[in-house]
Write a protein that holds these residues in place. Sequence first.
Motif, PDB file in Angstrom:
ATOM      1  N   GLY A 231      56.089   2.877  41.966  1.00  0.00           N
ATOM      2  CA  GLY A 231      54.795   3.962  41.134  1.00  0.00           C
ATOM      3  C   GLY A 231      55.573   5.201  41.136  1.00  0.00           C
ATOM      4  O   GLY A 231      56.078   5.671  41.797  1.00  0.00           O
ATOM      5  N   LEU A 232      54.897   5.730  40.655  1.00  0.00           N
ATOM      6  CA  LEU A 232      54.191   6.842  39.818  1.00  0.00           C
ATOM      7  C   LEU A 232      54.908   7.891  41.346  1.00  0.00           C
ATOM      8  O   LEU A 232      55.828   8.829  41.346  1.00  0.00           O
ATOM      9  CB  LEU A 232      53.814   7.216  38.876  1.00  0.00           C
ATOM     10  CG  LEU A 232      54.175   8.737  38.222  1.00  0.00           C
ATOM     11  CD1 LEU A 232      55.667   9.089  38.028  1.00  0.00           C
ATOM     12  CD2 LEU A 232      52.933   9.251  36.901  1.00  0.00           C
ATOM     13  N   TYR A 233      53.833   8.035  42.200  1.00  0.00           N
ATOM     14  CA  TYR A 233      53.941   9.146  43.630  1.00  0.00           C
ATOM     15  C   TYR A 233      52.458   8.706  43.862  1.00  0.00           C
ATOM     16  O   TYR A 233      51.666   7.834  43.413  1.00  0.00           O
ATOM     17  CB  TYR A 233      53.891  10.125  42.622  1.00  0.00           C
ATOM     18  CG  TYR A 233      52.536  10.721  42.584  1.00  0.00           C
ATOM     19  CD1 TYR A 233      51.671  11.540  42.485  1.00  0.00           C
ATOM     20  CD2 TYR A 233      52.622  10.639  40.878  1.00  0.00           C
ATOM     21  CE1 TYR A 233      50.347  11.508  42.270  1.00  0.00           C
ATOM     22  CE2 TYR A 233      51.585  11.169  39.999  1.00  0.00           C
ATOM     23  CZ  TYR A 233      50.466  11.957  40.759  1.00  0.00           C
ATOM     24  OH  TYR A 233      48.635  12.127  40.153  1.00  0.00           O
ATOM     25  N   ASP A 234      53.113   8.661  45.212  1.00  0.00           N
ATOM     26  CA  ASP A 234      51.502   8.438  46.072  1.00  0.00           C
ATOM     27  C   ASP A 234      50.554   9.627  46.890  1.00  0.00           C
ATOM     28  O   ASP A 234      49.353   9.081  46.541  1.00  0.00           O
ATOM     29  CB  ASP A 234      52.223   8.980  47.429  1.00  0.00           C
ATOM     30  CG  ASP A 234      53.774   7.596  47.694  1.00  0.00           C
ATOM     31  OD1 ASP A 234      53.122   6.367  47.068  1.00  0.00           O
ATOM     32  OD2 ASP A 234      53.753   7.609  48.941  1.00  0.00           O
ATOM     33  N   GLY A 235      50.269  10.182  45.572  1.00  0.00           N
ATOM     34  CA  GLY A 235      49.395  11.394  46.054  1.00  0.00           C
ATOM     35  C   GLY A 235      48.273  12.139  44.528  1.00  0.00           C
ATOM     36  O   GLY A 235      47.354  11.574  44.987  1.00  0.00           O
ATOM     37  N   LEU A 236      48.812  13.115  44.392  1.00  0.00           N
ATOM     38  CA  LEU A 236      47.671  14.065  44.101  1.00  0.00           C
ATOM     39  C   LEU A 236      47.289  13.148  42.258  1.00  0.00           C
ATOM     40  O   LEU A 236      47.530  12.914  41.596  1.00  0.00           O
ATOM     41  CB  LEU A 236      47.796  15.255  43.585  1.00  0.00           C
ATOM     42  CG  LEU A 236      48.515  15.916  44.927  1.00  0.00           C
ATOM     43  CD1 LEU A 236      49.414  17.082  44.080  1.00  0.00           C
ATOM     44  CD2 LEU A 236      47.461  16.459  45.573  1.00  0.00           C
ATOM     45  N   ALA A 237      45.367  13.824  42.332  1.00  0.00           N
ATOM     46  CA  ALA A 237      44.777  12.661  40.767  1.00  0.00           C
ATOM     47  C   ALA A 237      45.135  13.691  40.013  1.00  0.00           C
ATOM     48  O   ALA A 237      44.248  14.735  39.760  1.00  0.00           O
ATOM     49  CB  ALA A 237      43.464  12.868  41.247  1.00  0.00           C
TER      50      ALA A 237
END
Length: 341
Positions: A231-237
């Motif tokens: 996936g792209l990354y784990d965090g920020l919206a």
Amino acid sequence: MLSVISIITAILTKEVVMATDGHCADDYQFKSPFLPGESCEAIYNKNTETRDKPGYYWILSRDYCGMTYTGSSCEDIYNKYSETVGKSGYYRINNSDWTYCEMSEKLSTNPSPDPNYIPTCAGVGGGWRRLVNINISTGDDCPSGWRKETYAGVSFCRVVSDGSNTCSSTTFSTNGTSYKKVCGRARGYQKGWSVAFYRYHTGQTINGFYVDGLSITHGNPRQHIWTFANGLYDGLADGYDRYNCPCAPGSEYPSPPFVGTNYYCESGTNNTWGRSAYYFNDPLWDGSGCITNNCCDDPTQPWFYRELSGTTTDDIEARICREHGFSRGSTLIDQLELYIQ
């Protein structure tokens, strides 16, 4: 305790049987005519006196050679010869096809397993045939069909093409061995932009680049075994989190029906991303580093276990797939290990 001189003398006369802890034992055969770099098969073929002497021989390392044991599969040998339980090494399948067999005891009967014990595989019984064990970080080559590359001192396997919307495939032969269970693990790294299962939702099937990551299948037509998604990354919206793993915040794209829950997904970065950045500090699918999501909750990671709907002798295919061109993003593979039973 044997003296150094007596040990050397015994080795040269092919009489020593000695364990690595210095104690004599019938299971350990260190004999000088068997030079480092040879194999159990070479020792068996060149030295007829070894054919009734299964044990640990010094090859590239201390390897177990099951000289007298043969069967239709690793599981068959494991079940027929109780003395092979716990002795993982190289055995003859159908009297000629030498292969590595994982012979660890079941979890319930082996509370203190050896360092090479595979909990998810051996936990459902020993007798697993190893199809592949690749570790690029230790100098292994990439299998045919993948491209080896090194960046900032880290080596890995990647898709052959620099273009977008593509997969690169390699196949591991079972040599006709029947199996119903598959177990294994993979480790990789994220480079730049990755979209997990987004492309399935734009029309891609199991035959296409339905995932940014690694697809494990068998048969023709392809049948799914396991997927390692990136996936792209784990965090920020920040408007791009819809491309995250299904287990991460903001994701809008679940796994395909043919994948179901038979996948691991992880990102190499927690709160930022760059279109050409290499994320070597957080390896993919190792069961750790998922700070802001529940992608690492499965305690069996990094190992997967899958029981198929029926028995097959199909070869197993592994494909690295990606959406964008390599300069923008890709999944990089540095370890792959697969077993069948």
